[in-house]
Design a protein around this motif. Structure first.
Motif, PDB file in Angstrom:
ATOM      1  N   LYS A  37       9.914   1.359  -3.542  1.00  0.00           N
ATOM      2  CA  LYS A  37      10.255   2.587  -2.810  1.00  0.00           C
ATOM      3  C   LYS A  37       9.973   2.476  -1.323  1.00  0.00           C
ATOM      4  N   ASN A  38      10.652   3.339  -0.575  1.00  0.00           N
ATOM      5  CA  ASN A  38      10.605   3.335   0.883  1.00  0.00           C
ATOM      6  C   ASN A  38       9.969   4.626   1.396  1.00  0.00           C
ATOM      7  N   ALA A  39       8.664   4.746   1.308  1.00  0.00           N
ATOM      8  CA  ALA A  39       8.063   6.012   1.733  1.00  0.00           C
ATOM      9  C   ALA A  39       7.568   6.007   3.167  1.00  0.00           C
ATOM     10  N   CYS A  40       7.243   4.836   3.718  1.00  0.00           N
ATOM     11  CA  CYS A  40       6.788   4.845   5.122  1.00  0.00           C
ATOM     12  C   CYS A  40       7.371   3.685   5.912  1.00  0.00           C
ATOM     13  N   GLU A  41       7.702   2.614   5.239  1.00  0.00           N
ATOM     14  CA  GLU A  41       8.226   1.398   5.868  1.00  0.00           C
ATOM     15  C   GLU A  41       7.340   0.940   7.013  1.00  0.00           C
ATOM     16  N   GLN A  42       6.050   1.123   6.805  1.00  0.00           N
ATOM     17  CA  GLN A  42       5.068   0.833   7.845  1.00  0.00           C
ATOM     18  C   GLN A  42       3.812   0.218   7.271  1.00  0.00           C
ATOM     19  N   GLU A  44       1.784   1.553   5.107  1.00  0.00           N
ATOM     20  CA  GLU A  44       0.686   2.511   4.959  1.00  0.00           C
ATOM     21  C   GLU A  44       0.585   3.132   3.570  1.00  0.00           C
ATOM     22  N   CYS A  45       1.665   3.119   2.797  1.00  0.00           N
ATOM     23  CA  CYS A  45       1.662   3.929   1.576  1.00  0.00           C
ATOM     24  C   CYS A  45       1.678   3.119   0.289  1.00  0.00           C
TER      25      CYS A  45
END
Ligand code: FES
Ligand code: FES
Lengths: 197, 797
Positions: A37-42, A44-45
C-alpha cells in the motif's frame, strides 16, 4: 530502463521504468500487485513493507533499479512464502486456525525462548489467518505491511514478548485498531505455531 | 433433508449461526489479508491518465494571473484545467453552504487550495507539468483567530455571504453561532461555594486515515461518468458533483471503492470532481491519488478550539452552574462547521446535571485550513475542557475526582441544557465506577524486572533517555457524552434493498445498501442482521453504489443504527413476504401457519415454540423476494437560535477512561502505561468489532493528548507539518494496553437496543491522559497536545 527481478518466486521484467520510480510504484502500477500500500511514500508508515532478499523494507524508499536481480516477496506471495519456509523447516503440524488456540488463550500466552518455526498453512499463512481471527483488520490498509513485518518477526523469533512485537511493528502505522488486536493476532499466530510443535 | 410442511413433521428449529451478538468475522477479511481488496488507490484502467492538482502556496491572496502554456506544451500532458474551464455556472460545492470553489477563482483563501488540474500519462509527468504552471498572487492579510476575524476592519473571508446563517451571526466572519440559555447561571452562581475558571486550547487534529484520497473516473458513452471512489456518503457526493459537471444525477454513477479509513475526513469532496472534470475533458479514464503531503491539504481537519469555562459548586460537591464560550476555528470554508457548533454547544455541559447554564459556541471563517468532521465532532473539544474543570473543582473541594463526577452524573431522565430529556440509560456513574475498580497496572514495569529491566517500557523507550530517574506516575479519569446520528431536525434516513432466493439448493439473502464501509465493520453487521432476521447462513453483501437509495453518511456513529435499522426493517418485510408465500403454499397443512408467531431460523420456517413448519427452500422454490425500503429513526428538531432549546438529538453514547501515565519530568516525555475504558453500547451486535472500535477511538484520543497537531504558522497561516514525519500519530510503541469493559443497557428506541459506539471513546481518552499527566506532574496543562516544553517549563513563546 529495464529491471529484472523475482517477485513472489516468479521472474519479472519491467520495461521503460523511469529512474525515479520506486519499487512500490513498479509493483503496484506495472506488475499489477497493488497489495503493497501507498499511505505515505516517505518511509514513515510501513504500509508498503515487502521483503527484499528476505529483509523487510519500505518499498516506497527503494528505487526500482536497486532490485535488479533480487528477490521480492509481497503480501500477495506471503502464504506461499510461509509454506515454503515451512517445507524447508518441517515440524509444524497444524493447519492454520485449526489447532484450537483461541484469542483469549493467546492473550494469556507467555512468550518463551524457542527456535523459529512456522505452522503449515492452507490458503493463508498463519499470520494472515490470525489477523482475521483476532479482529486485527478494520479498514485493512495497514494490514499488508503489518503482515509482512509480523511474519518476518515470527520467522526470526517464534516466541516474541509483547515488547518484542511492539518493537518489530513500530514502523507500521495503523490508524483504526489501536493496535491491541494486532498484538492479539501476533500472539495468536505465535501460540498456534508453538502448539503445533 | 427438506421438510414438506406437513403437520406430521415436527422438529426443533436451530438458531442460525453468525447472527447478531456473535463475533462473526469480516466478510472482506480474506481479501484484505491477501492484498486483493481493491482500495480506491488500487483502481486501474487500460489507457488511464493520472490527474494532479496544483495547490496554492499562500494562504490568502488575489490571483492576478495563471499561465498554463508551458504545462500544456509538455509531452504526455493531455489537459490542464483552471477555473475558466469549469463547464457550468455552478462552480462551488459544500456540505451545507456551497462556498467551496472547485478551483480557486479570483482569490485563494487557504494554503493548499486547489488552483489548477493536470492530466498526463505518468504521475511524474503530471507533477512536473503542474509545477510549470505560473501563478501570480497578490497576498492579502491573513485571518487566523477570533480577534483578527471579528475586528471591526477585518477583511471578509467570504464577501457577499448569503447563506441562511448570515442573519443570526454577529459578524460575517462567523459561520454559525449557537447560544444555549437555561435557568439563570448568574443567579445560581451565588449559591456556589467554589468557582473555577479555565481557558483551554485544543490543537488541530487530523484524521490521518491511511488510505490516501484517490479514485478513478471513467467517461461513459452517454456523456456521463462513472466514479470509483473512497467516500463516507456516496449520495452526498453525488449531489455536489453532478451540478458542477452540468450533468443530471443519473449520469454520474458512483461506486464505493475500498476505503482505507475515514474518521470524518472523507465527508467532504476531495478529488471526486477534479477526476471527473479531467475524464470528461480528455475522454479517458483518470486516476488521482494524493500523496501524504497533498492529503493533509486535501481534507478538512478537526476544528482547533479555544474554550472558556466557568463552573461553580457547593461545598458538598453539587454543581451549581456553568458558563462557557467555545470558539471553533472553521478555516476558509464552512464544511460541517454549523453542525459542529450545534454539537459543541449542546454537549458542552458533558454528562452532568447542571440546571443553570449560559453557553455560546461559534465557528470562525479564517484563512486557516478548512475544518469539518472528525470522529467526536465538536464533543471532543468540549469534553477536554469540562473534564479539566471537573478535576479543578474536585481538587478545590478536596474531593475524589471520580466521586465528584459521580455525584453530579446525569442518568436516565436528566434534562439536557437544550431541554431534552435523556430517555434511555445513561450509566455515567457506573462507567466511572468500572474503570476505577479495575486493578492498577504494576508500578515501574521497566524496573521491577530486575536483570531484565526493559528500557523499551520507559518514557523515551529505545532512545534510552532515562533509566527511571525523574520518572513519575499519574492516574487520571474522564467521561464524556456524544450524540448518535444526525441531529437538529436533519432527515436522517437510510435505504436497504434485500433479496431472498434459492441458489444452488440453498436459501441466500443479498443485502444492497449505499453504506460506505470505511473499516468500521458495517458489512459484517449487515450480514449478521440478515441471518438473524431471515434465518439464512448465506448472505451476500452487494457493493455499495448509487444504484440503490441513499444510506446517509458513515459518520456520527450512526450506520449500525440507521442503515442497520434499514436492513433489519427491510428484512422484516421480506420475511413477511416469504411467510406469505409459505402460507399460500402450506397454510392448509398446519394451523400454525395462521395462528402462531412465525420466524425464520436455520433455513426453516419455525413457530415461536420452535416447531418447524417448512424449509425455506421449499417455500421459495424459484421465486425471489426483493424489497427496497427507507427507514428513519425518531425525528429530531432544530435548536432555537436564541435559547438553544429543542429535542435536537436522537440518542447519546457514553464512555469513561482511566489513564495511567509515566512522565519523564526532565525531558518532558510521556509514556501512557494503560488506558482502560468502559462504554455502554446498548447491545453489542458484534463484540469483536465493538472492542476494536473502542480501542481505535481511544488511541486517536491518546494521539491528540500527547502528539497530534497540525501546526499552522500564525503569521502566514501556512501548514508547517504536512507529512507523517512531522505530524505524529501513535505507533504501537506509543499505544498502551487498552482493556475494554463493555456494558449493554438497551436503548428501547433503537434497533436491538443498540447504541452508536464509534465516537464516544475518542472523547474521554484525551482528558483522561491529560488528567493523568497533571496528576503526575502537578502542572496545570490547559492545552492539547501536551508537548515536552509544556512539561519541562521550557516553552519559548
Ligand atoms: S508508503 Fe512506504 S512507508 Fe509509507
Ligand atoms: S486497519 Fe485501518 S489503518 Fe490499520
Amino acid at each position: 530502463m529495464r529491471v529484472n527481478f523475482t517477485v513472489n518466486g516468479r521472474k519479472q521484467e519491467a520495461d521503460d521504468v523511469w529512474e525515479g520510480e520506486s519499487l512500490l510504484y513498479v509493483l503496484r502500477e506495472r506488475m499489477g500487485l497493488p497489495g503493497s500500500k501507498n499511505a505515505c511514500e516517505q518511509g514513515e508508515c510501513g504500509s508498503c513493507t515487502v521483503r527484499l532478499d528476505g529483509v523487510p523494507v519500505c518499498s516506497c524508499l527503494v528505487a526500482a533499479g536497486q532490485v535488479e536481480g533480487r528477490e521480492v516477496v509481497t503480501v500477495e506471495g506471503l502464504a506461499d512464502y510461509a509454506k515454503h519456509r515451512d517445507d524447508a523447516h518441517p515440524g509444524g503440524a497444524c493447519a492454520s486456525g485449526a489447532c484450537g488456540t483461541s484469542v483469549d488463550a493467546a492473550q494469556r500466552w507467555q512468550a518463551k525462548p524457542q527456535d523459529g518455526r512456522s505452522a503449515e498453512s492452507g490458503d493463508l499463512s498463519p499470520i494472515q489467518q490470525a489477523f482475521i481471527d483476532a479482529g486485527a483488520v478494520q479498514c485493512g490498509f495497514c494490514t499488508p505491511g503489518l503482515l509482512v513485518a509480523a511474519d518476518e518477526l515470527l520467522e526470526r523469533n517464534a516466541s516474541p514478548s509483547d515488547q518484542d512485537i511492539r518493537e518489530a511493528l513500530s514502523g507500521n502505522l495503523c490508524r483504526c485498531t489501536g493496535y491491541e488486536k494486532i498484538l492479539d493476532a501476533v500472539r495468536l499466530a505465535a501460540a498456534r505455531q508453538e502448539e503445533a510443535v | 433433508m427438506a421438510t414438506t410442511g406437513t403437520p406430521t413433521n415436527i422438529t426443533q428449529g436451530s438458531k442460525t449461526k453468525g447472527g447478531i451478538g456473535e463475533s462473526t468475522l469480516r466478510p472482506d477479511g480474506t481479501l484484505k489479508v491477501t492484498g486483493e481488496f481493491a482500495y480506491s488507490s488500487d483502481m486501474w484502467h487500460e489507457d488511464m491518465l493520472w490527474g494532479q492538482t496544483l495547490r496554492s502556496t499562500v494562504a490568502h491572496a488575489e490571483i492576478k494571473s495563471i499561465d498554463i502554456s508551458e504545462a500544456v506544451a509538455m509531452p504526455g500532458v493531455y489537459a490542464v484545467l483552471t477555473y475558466d474551464d469549469l463547464p457550468t455556472d455552478v462552480k462551488n460545492y459544500g456540505l451545507e453552504i456551497q462556498d467551496t470553489p472547485v478551483l480557486a477563482h479570483g482569490k485563494v483563501r487557504h494554503h493548499g487550495e486547489p488552483v489548477a488540474l493536470v492530466a498526463a500519462d505518468h504521475p511524474e509527468t503530471a507533477r512536473r507539468a503542474a509545477a510549470k504552471i505560473k501563478i501570480e498572487y497578490v497576498e492579502l492579510p491573513v485571518i487566523t483567530d477570533e480577534a483578527s476575524a471579528t475586528a471591526p476592519d477585518a477583511v471578509l473571508v467570504h464577501e457577499g455571504r448569503d447563506d441562511h446563517h448570515i442573519g443570526h451571526v454577529p459578524h460575517p466572519n462567523i459561520v454559525h453561532r449557537q447560544p444555549i440559555v437555561r435557568g439563570n447561571a448568574d443567579e445560581a452562581a451565588k449559591r456556589a461555594d467554589v468557582i473555577v475558571k479555565g481557558e483551554y486550547t485544543f490543537g488541530m487534529q487530523d484524521q490521518a486515515f491511511l488510505g490516501p484520497e484517490s479514485g478513478l473516473a471513467v467517461p461513459s458513452e452517454d456523456g456521463g461518468v462513472e466514479l470509483y471512489v473512497a467516500t463516507q456518503w456516496l449520495h452526498s457526493d453525488l449531489k455536489q458533483i453532478a451540478p458542477v459537471l452540468g450533468l443530471p444525477e443519473e449520469k454520474v454513477r458512483m461506486t464505493l471503492s475500498g476505503v482505507g479509513g475515514a474518521f470524518g475526513g472523507r465527508e467532504d469532496i476531495s478529488m471526486q470532481i477534479h477526476a471527473c472534470l479531467l475524464a470528461l475533458r480528455t475522454g479517458k479514464p483518470v486516476k488521482i491519488v494524493y500523496n501524504r503531503f497533498e492529503s493533509f491539504f486535501g481534507h478538512v481537519h478537526r476544528h482547533p478550539a479555544k474554550l472558556y469555562y466557568e463552573h461553580g459548586a457547593t461545598k458538598d460537591g453539587k454543581l451549581t452552574h456553568m458558563k462557557c464560550k467555545i470558539v471553533l476555528d472553521g478555516g476558509a470554508y464552512a464544511s460541517a462547521s454549523p453542525a459542529v457548533v450545534g454539537n459543541a454547544s449542546s454537549l458542552s455541559v458533558g454528562p452532568y446535571v447542571i440546571d443553570d447554564v449560559d453557553i455560546e459556541a461559534i465557528a470562525l471563517y479564517s484563512n486557516n485550513p478548512p475544518c469539518g468532521a472528525m470522529r467526536g465532532f465538536g464533543a471532543v473539544q468540549a469534553c477536554f475542557a469540562y473534564e479539566a474543570q471537573m478535576d479543578k473543582l474536585a481538587a478545590k473541594l478536596g474531593m475524589d475526582p471520580v466521586e465528584f463526577r459521580q455525584l453530579n452524573a446525569m442518568e436516565q431522565g436528566t434534562i439536557m441544557p437544550t431541554g431534552q430529556p435523556v430517555d434511555s440509560p445513561a450509566p455515567v456513574a457506573e462507567l466511572l465506577r468500572r474503570v476505577k475498580a479495575r486493578p492498577l497496572p504494576p508500578e515501574q514495569q521497566w524496573a521491577t524486572a530486575g536483570e531484565q529491566a526493559d528500557v523499551r517500557a520507559l518514557p523515551g523507550g529505545l532512545s534510552n533517555t532515562t533509566h527511571g530517574e525523574g520518572v513519575v506516575r499519574g492516574v487520571g479519569y474522564a467521561v464524556g457524552i456524544k450524540n448518535v446520528g444526525f441531529s437538529e431536525g436533519f432527515d436522517d434516513y437510510s435505504t436497504a434493498k434485500v433479496r431472498m432466493e434459492v441458489i444452488n439448493g440453498e436459501p441466500v439473502a443479498t443485502v444492497h445498501t449505499a453504506m460506505a464501509e470505511v473499516g468500521q465493520g458495517g458489512v459484517t453487521v449487515h450480514a449478521q442482521i440478515a441471518r438473524t432476521e431471515l434465518g439464512v447462513t448465506q448472505v451476500t453483501i452487494h457493493p455499495a453504489d448509487t444504484q440503490v437509495g441513499s444510506a446517509g453518511s458513515t459518520s456520527a456513529s450512526r450506520q449500525t443504527y440507521v442503515t442497520g435499522g434499514a436492513v433489519k426493517n427491510t428484512c422484516e418485510h421480506v420475511r413477511e413476504a416469504v411467510l406469505e408465500i409459505g402460507r399460500r403454499k402450506f397454510g392448509s397443512y398446519h394451523p400454525a401457519w395462521a395462528t402462531a408467531e412465525l420466524l425464520l431460523e436455520g433455513g426453516k420456517v419455525v413457530t415461536d415454540g420452535g416447531e418447524v413448519l417448512a424449509d425455506l427452500v421449499d417455500v421459495l422454490e424459484d421465486e425471489a423476494v426483493e424489497l427496497e425500503l427507507e427507514w428513519r429513526h425518531r425525528p429530531t428538531e432544530a435548536f432555537d437560535l436564541r435559547t438553544g432549546q429543542g429535542n435536537g438529538h436522537v440518542q447519546y453514547s457514553f464512555a469513561a477512561h482511566r489513564a495511567v501515565v509515566e512522565v519523564d519530568t526532565e525531558l518532558g516525555l510521556v509514556k501512557v502505561v494503560e488506558l482502560a475504558v468502559a462504554q455502554d453500547v446498548g447491545k453489542a451486535l458484534n463484540p469483536l468489532s465493538v472492542v476494536g472500535q473502542i480501542q481505535g477511538g481511544t488511541t486517536q484520543g491518546l494521539g491528540v493528548a500527547v502528539m497530534e497537531e497540525i501546526i499552522v504558522d500564525p503569521k502566514t497561516a501556512k501548514v508547517r507539518n504536512p507529512s507523517f514525519t512531522d505530524y505524529l500519530i501513535p505507533t504501537i510503541l506509543d499505544t498502551p494496553t487498552i482493556p475494554v469493559d463493555v456494558l449493554e443497557l438497551a436503548d428501547e428506541h433503537a434497533p436491538y437496543g443498540l447504541r452508536g459506539i464509534g465516537e464516544a471513546p475518542t472523547l474521554s481518552s484525551t482528558p483522561a491522559v491529560l488528567a493523568a499527566i497533571r496528576n503526575a506532574t502537578g502542572l496545570e496543562l490547559n492545552r492539547t497536545p501536551v508537548r515536552p516544553e509544556h512539561l519541562t517549563g521550557t516553552e519559548s513563546s
